[in-house]
Design an enzyme around this catalytic site. Sequence first.
Site, PDB file in Angstrom:
ATOM      1  N   LYS A 296       6.041  22.472 -15.949  1.00 35.05           N
ATOM      2  CA  LYS A 296       5.262  21.362 -15.422  1.00 35.05           C
ATOM      3  C   LYS A 296       5.130  21.464 -13.903  1.00 35.05           C
ATOM      4  O   LYS A 296       4.054  21.189 -13.345  1.00 35.05           O
ATOM      5  CB  LYS A 296       5.857  20.007 -15.798  1.00 35.05           C
TER       6      LYS A 296
ATOM      7  N   ASN B 116      -2.009  17.700 -21.437  1.00 34.39           N
ATOM      8  CA  ASN B 116      -2.352  16.616 -22.354  1.00 34.39           C
ATOM      9  C   ASN B 116      -2.624  17.096 -23.773  1.00 34.39           C
ATOM     10  O   ASN B 116      -3.271  16.393 -24.556  1.00 34.39           O
ATOM     11  CB  ASN B 116      -3.587  15.861 -21.836  1.00 34.39           C
TER      12      ASN B 116
ATOM     13  N   GLU C 125       7.240  16.598 -26.315  1.00 30.19           N
ATOM     14  CA  GLU C 125       6.754  17.115 -25.042  1.00 30.19           C
ATOM     15  C   GLU C 125       7.325  18.497 -24.748  1.00 30.19           C
ATOM     16  O   GLU C 125       6.662  19.342 -24.145  1.00 30.19           O
ATOM     17  CB  GLU C 125       7.093  16.139 -23.906  1.00 30.19           C
TER      18      GLU C 125
ATOM     19  N   ARG D 121       0.797  -1.231   0.000  1.00 31.92           N
ATOM     20  CA  ARG D 121       0.000   0.000   0.000  1.00 31.92           C
ATOM     21  C   ARG D 121       0.828   1.279   0.000  1.00 31.92           C
ATOM     22  O   ARG D 121       0.356   2.339   0.378  1.00 31.92           O
ATOM     23  CB  ARG D 121      -0.992   0.003   1.171  1.00 31.92           C
TER      24      ARG D 121
ATOM     25  N   HIS E 183      -2.966   9.204 -27.920  1.00 36.90           N
ATOM     26  CA  HIS E 183      -3.219   7.902 -27.308  1.00 36.90           C
ATOM     27  C   HIS E 183      -4.053   7.015 -28.229  1.00 36.90           C
ATOM     28  O   HIS E 183      -3.868   5.790 -28.264  1.00 36.90           O
ATOM     29  CB  HIS E 183      -3.918   8.083 -25.961  1.00 36.90           C
TER      30      HIS E 183
ATOM     31  N   HIS F 254       5.526   7.162 -28.104  1.00 38.04           N
ATOM     32  CA  HIS F 254       4.575   8.081 -27.485  1.00 38.04           C
ATOM     33  C   HIS F 254       4.745   9.502 -28.019  1.00 38.04           C
ATOM     34  O   HIS F 254       3.777  10.170 -28.382  1.00 38.04           O
ATOM     35  CB  HIS F 254       4.771   8.063 -25.968  1.00 38.04           C
TER      36      HIS F 254
ATOM     37  N   ARG G 257      -4.368  21.086 -14.815  1.00 35.82           N
ATOM     38  CA  ARG G 257      -3.323  20.136 -15.188  1.00 35.82           C
ATOM     39  C   ARG G 257      -3.640  19.434 -16.504  1.00 35.82           C
ATOM     40  O   ARG G 257      -2.730  18.998 -17.214  1.00 35.82           O
ATOM     41  CB  ARG G 257      -3.109  19.104 -14.074  1.00 35.82           C
TER      42      ARG G 257
ATOM     43  N   LYS H 182       2.221  10.909 -12.050  1.00 34.14           N
ATOM     44  CA  LYS H 182       1.338   9.991 -12.772  1.00 34.14           C
ATOM     45  C   LYS H 182       2.052   8.661 -12.972  1.00 34.14           C
ATOM     46  O   LYS H 182       3.167   8.621 -13.487  1.00 34.14           O
ATOM     47  CB  LYS H 182       0.948  10.570 -14.135  1.00 34.14           C
TER      48      LYS H 182
ATOM     49  N   HIS I 130      -2.604  14.622 -26.628  1.00 34.53           N
ATOM     50  CA  HIS I 130      -2.586  13.276 -26.078  1.00 34.53           C
ATOM     51  C   HIS I 130      -3.877  12.501 -26.340  1.00 34.53           C
ATOM     52  O   HIS I 130      -3.845  11.275 -26.451  1.00 34.53           O
ATOM     53  CB  HIS I 130      -2.295  13.322 -24.579  1.00 34.53           C
TER      54      HIS I 130
ATOM     55  N   GLU J  57      -5.197  16.492 -11.518  1.00 33.97           N
ATOM     56  CA  GLU J  57      -5.824  16.770 -12.807  1.00 33.97           C
ATOM     57  C   GLU J  57      -7.327  16.997 -12.693  1.00 33.97           C
ATOM     58  O   GLU J  57      -8.119  16.482 -13.480  1.00 33.97           O
ATOM     59  CB  GLU J  57      -5.521  15.656 -13.815  1.00 33.97           C
TER      60      GLU J  57
END
Length: 375
Positions: A242, A260, A200, A136, A267, A280, A256, A158, A263, A252
């Site tokens: 960032k 993306n 990026e 955990r 994606h 990517h 935030r 992330k 993206h 997010e």
Amino acid sequence: MVALVTIGQLVSFFGFMQTLHVPLGDRSYPIHIGAGLLSRPELILPQLAQKRVMIVTNTTVAPLYLAPLKAMLEAAGVTVAQVVLPDGEAYKTWETLNLIFDALLTERAERKTTLIALGGGVIGDMTGFAAASYQRGVPFIQIPTTLLSQVDSSVGGKTGINHPLGKNMIGAFYQPKVVLADTATLKTLPARELSAGLAEVIKYGLIWDAEFLAWLEANMDRLRALDPAAIAHAIYRSCEIKAQVVGQDEREGGIRAILNLGHTFGHAIETGMGYGNWLHGEAVGAGMVLAAQTSQRMGWISQGDVARTRALIRAAGLPDVAPDLGVDRYLEYMGHDKKVEGGKMRFVLLKRLGEAAITAEVPPEVLIAVLTAPR
């Protein structure tokens, strides 16, 4: 035009270091940027809850950097275990993630054992997710070795893995203790991977800083040639932007999401083409062109702005033409995007170059026109 680089940024590439902080209260952490950081144990040792770590890396990075990092830590009295994973986006799966858990359990790792991610974005994402999940939550450190991971994926917390229906759909927000961006590792980076990282970097200029965007246009050849001053400035400014955004919106829930840009389309490209066939950054580059074209059709930016965006992406060695997956497949994959809210797709678009906006009000006819326009 922006001055090429400050004196502090210039010397950072030649063995000195700059430090930024991600401001998240008691979970704040430093980002150290400079050359030769892998040989500086004083940057890692204070972050260890106990002198015991597990390094997670892959078959490409291990022969380059695993042995010296391990030797440096062991010389400082740290017990080091390791797990070497197969390399590539195609392995960002439950099955590969379980190899990390297998190693942790075999080594009887404890809650104070620190995981160290040594590699690019895939390694960083999976190591962070393993750290968030094992017992955990155990500490972890990011040591990104690609440009993309140094300017983006290692910063912000992330973590996650892919699913056949969507990229990064399974994961957690979990912050590292420290990020060490050793610019010397970029010397072993293939040209295609360097270009993927530049996608990026370009994103930050498009969404946040028009002056930085102009600097990128003027200095792209230097970046692709790994000019020390140019690379130092690009990494520093990207991480600075960032950190500012993540500090305002860690999970997010709002601003935030502008990180993306490209993206949602990107994606879909990665998923539709099969993970690993497009890098990517390559998919994000083509996705940013589609986002710019959508912005233009919304009346927000001009054709000239689209052309300028496209030219910069091409100058970075990235594809500026998205593959033709068909409208239905694009819509299917984009429907699994994490920004979908209330059943409506939300897009990150450009109000102008240097300013992004999030909207769920893209008319279907605009989206279809963008996806069916001549490539």
